[in-house]
Design an enzyme around this catalytic site. Structure first.
Site, PDB file in Angstrom:
ATOM      1  N   SER A  51      -5.629 -23.668   8.394  1.00 22.63           N
ATOM      2  CA  SER A  51      -5.287 -22.632   7.200  1.00 22.63           C
ATOM      3  C   SER A  51      -3.902 -22.233   7.148  1.00 22.63           C
ATOM      4  O   SER A  51      -3.684 -21.428   6.310  1.00 22.63           O
ATOM      5  CB  SER A  51      -6.028 -21.583   7.917  1.00 22.63           C
ATOM      6  OG  SER A  51      -5.508 -21.140   9.249  1.00 22.63           O
ATOM      7  N   SER A  85      -5.469 -25.558  12.601  1.00 28.50           N
ATOM      8  CA  SER A  85      -4.862 -24.929  11.630  1.00 28.50           C
ATOM      9  C   SER A  85      -3.378 -25.166  11.623  1.00 28.50           C
ATOM     10  O   SER A  85      -2.509 -24.692  10.610  1.00 28.50           O
ATOM     11  CB  SER A  85      -5.114 -23.524  11.467  1.00 28.50           C
ATOM     12  OG  SER A  85      -6.427 -23.278  10.963  1.00 28.50           O
ATOM     13  N   LYS A 109       3.402 -17.106   9.165  1.00 31.61           N
ATOM     14  CA  LYS A 109       2.234 -17.080   8.627  1.00 31.61           C
ATOM     15  C   LYS A 109       1.750 -15.421   8.515  1.00 31.61           C
ATOM     16  O   LYS A 109       2.149 -14.654   9.242  1.00 31.61           O
ATOM     17  CB  LYS A 109       1.015 -17.689   9.743  1.00 31.61           C
ATOM     18  CG  LYS A 109      -0.046 -17.746   9.208  1.00 31.61           C
ATOM     19  CD  LYS A 109      -0.986 -18.767  10.279  1.00 31.61           C
ATOM     20  CE  LYS A 109      -2.556 -18.952   9.516  1.00 31.61           C
ATOM     21  NZ  LYS A 109      -3.189 -19.847  10.646  1.00 31.61           N
TER      22      LYS A 109
END
Lengths: 102, 507
Positions: free
Chosen positions: B163, B187, B88
């Protein structure tokens, strides 16, 4: 209304976020809607309930030996700086007519 | 022999281990096949990556191959030897940008390796690139990224969740074998649910947060995405543990992989599995999610576990507590972006205040500004005692609920999300968006671990539905054991149909 346009301008100023006049109204509406949704928190009688600031109970303070360790070099620390001068961070004037806070 | 992108896309961590050991393919061939899969599926389709790091990946692959050639076994090299892995884009990786999906950090060059990154690299992983995310992780659909929209590989018209949407979509499409994400309110678990892969948020403190750009420091936790329970367990084994650079990180002696083996070989007979019936009447929950959840409960019972009805009386306040605590911590963490040391800076400001205000106004997107302003308001004097302090007290009550519940149960099951993946723009107002996280947020508040297990496709939408398995704090082994046993009762394709394009078929 929890947050008035006047209060929002003050909040934005202390958070150092410049808001344009035409952004104030919608930002106010969004914030007030979210704050409305926080209402369950205010319904509780919390007399005598200890707060939890951290999810791990009973954490102990962590100490380490005070020994020198390599960190970022000056050059590395400046890698991402928008403006530098003589190996230092460069900022606009903070003193004089053009500088300083409001 | 060479490895085709289609063959690569279906490999598990175990397949990679065996394949390298038997010299069916090299680590370099794995990396090359992975980049070929990315070439085929990324641009104009999934759009999961913010940057690719082929030089780093090929160098890591050559090191793995050199060690194999020198006589090392795969196990000696590390748990993730030769595994194409993505991070990420809030995780610092030397030699890459770390943008957090924000214009503010568009040109930010990583100056260190996050601990989770360095541990993965030390275990032999191949760093393939950095994955798209909601700006600073504020969002549930990856739509707030400043740079691009990531598409759900199961239906490109839909969001991947968020996310960590890029991390989930890259694994579901077969571009990556595994990825890392971070989870502050769901997330990891919610995008894993939307994309039909396994996503695991361990208990707070299991994985070091050092070098991962902070959102809510008392809530953030790093965890893996993969296409099987065994794979997320091996990834967690590789990245977990105490780190002197994160004083909240914990030593976790248990092997997560051992819990998976226990679930596969010994099953879950006699384990106590908790459910909260009223969760099935949660706002916005869809019939297909309820049906899939009930089916999972039947499987659990067939496996010999006991269903225990639990009560979490304060859970309804968790969403509100989260939207106090999260923005307040984010407000504090995001004050570091000063346009002086790093980050976006406007040209030609005449004084420092103006430079701060304009740079933060233009560098941050709408949702980020909203959360900063909300946090500042909630922490202002007079308001603090109405929301922030009471939210921390409610956090105590919520945590006590879970502690009590886990005296009666070894795991708790809920749906991961009340619905399957939605279309772009379909959910636009902030309070409705928050509802997609109602089952995941309370777990971050209490600090427990939670895992998304895909449990089939929704009857109506035809899209992946996820089951959330929650464990007592620091007993994440319970979660993996139940997940492994339950996974074996389903015959579920974890690769999205889009991956068919890799073998030349129509997507």
């Amino acid at each position: 209304m929890h947050v008035t346009p006047k209060a929002l301008r003050e909040i934005a100023a202390t958070a150092r976020i410049g808001l344009a006049d035409d952004e104030i109204e919608s930002a106010c509406r969004d914030l007030n809607l979210i704050i409305d949704s926080l209402e369950p928190i205010t319904r509780y009688d919390l007399e005598g309930v200890e707060p939890t600031f951290h999810p791990i109970a009973g954490l102990n303070n962590v100490m380490r030996e005070d020994v020198e360790k390599p960190g970022l070099t000056q050059e590395e620390a400046l890698t991402n700086a928008p403006a530098t001068q003589n190996g230092q961070f460069k900022i606009p004037p903070i003193l004089g007519d053009n500088g300083g806070d409001r | 022999m060479t490895l085709s992108p289609a063959e690569y896309a279906s490999l598990s961590l175990g397949d990679i281990r065996t394949g390298l050991d038997r010299r069916h393919f090299s680590a370099r061939e794995l990396a090359e096949a992975a980049f070929a899969a990315i070439e085929a599926l990324e641009a104009g389709r999934v759009e999961a990556f913010l940057s690719l790091t082929p030089e780093l990946a090929l160098r890591a692959a050559d090191e793995v191959d050199a060690q194999l050639a020198a006589g090392s076994g795969v196990a000696d090299i590390g748990l993730l030897a030769g595994v194409p892995l993505g991070f990420k884009d809030n995780m610092n990786l030397l030699g890459s940008y770390t943008t957090c999906g924000s214009r503010m950090l568009e040109n930010y060059e990583s100056t260190l390796n996050a601990t989770c990154v360095s541990k993965a690299l030390a275990a032999g992983a191949l760093p393939m690139g950095k994955l798209n995310m909601d700006e600073f992780a504020f969002g549930s659909s990856t739509e707030t990224s400043s740079f691009k929209k990531t598409h759900n590989p199961w239906d490109l018209e839909r969001v991947p969740g968020g996310s960590s949407g890029g991390s989930a979509a890259a694994v579901a499409s077969g571009m990556l074998t595994a990825s890392l994400g971070s989870d502050t309110g769901g997330s990891i678990r919610q995008p894993a649910s939307f994309c039909g892969v396994v996503g695991f948020k361990p208990s707070y403190g299991v994985v070091s947060r050092y070098g991962v750009v902070a959102f809510g420091s008392s809530l953030d936790q790093v965890g893996p995405f993969a296409r099987s329970v065994a794979d997320v367990a091996a990834l967690t084994d590789a990245i977990c543990g105490y780190d002197p650079l994160d004083c909240t990180s914990q030593d976790v002696p248990a092997s997560f992989s051992a819990s998976v083996v226990a679930g596969q070989s010994d099953g879950i007979k006699g384990m106590r599995v908790g459910v909260v019936s009223e969760y099935l009447e949660a706002p916005g929950i869809t019939t297909e999610v309820v049906l899939a959840f009930k089916e999972a409960l039947r499987h659990v019972q067939d496996l010999g576990a006991t269903i225990v009805e639990l009560e979490l009386p304060n859970a309804y306040a968790a969403l509100s507590a989260y939207y106090v605590i999260g923005p307040c911590e984010a407000f504090s963490n995001l004050s570091r972006f000063d346009a002086v040391r790093y980050g976006f800076c406007v040209e030609g400001a005449t004084n420092l205040t103006e430079q701060y205000e304009l740079s933060r106004a233009q560098g941050f997107g709408l949702e980020t500004k909203r959360r900063i302003l909300l946090g500042n308001y909630l922490l202002s004097s007079g308001v603090y005692t109405t929301y922030y302090y009471p939210a921390q007290q409610v956090r105590t009550l919520i945590t006590q609920d879970y502690r009590r519940a886990f005296e009666q149960a070894d795991v708790l099951l809920t749906p991961t999300s009340p619905r399957t993946a939605f279309r772009f723009g379909e959910v636009s107002d902030p309070t409705s968006m928050h509802l997609s996280d109602i089952f995941t947020i309370p777990i971050n508040i209490a600090g427990n671990g939670g895992l998304n297990l895909p449990v089939g496709l929704g009857e109506e939408s035809g899209l992946p539905v996820g089951l959330q398995i929650i464990g007592p704090q620091f007993k994440d082994g319970n979660i993996l054991r139940v997940a492994a046993a339950l996974e074996a009762t389903y015959d579920i394709e974890r690769l999205a149909p889009l991956s068919g394009a890799l073998s030349g078929g129509a997507a």
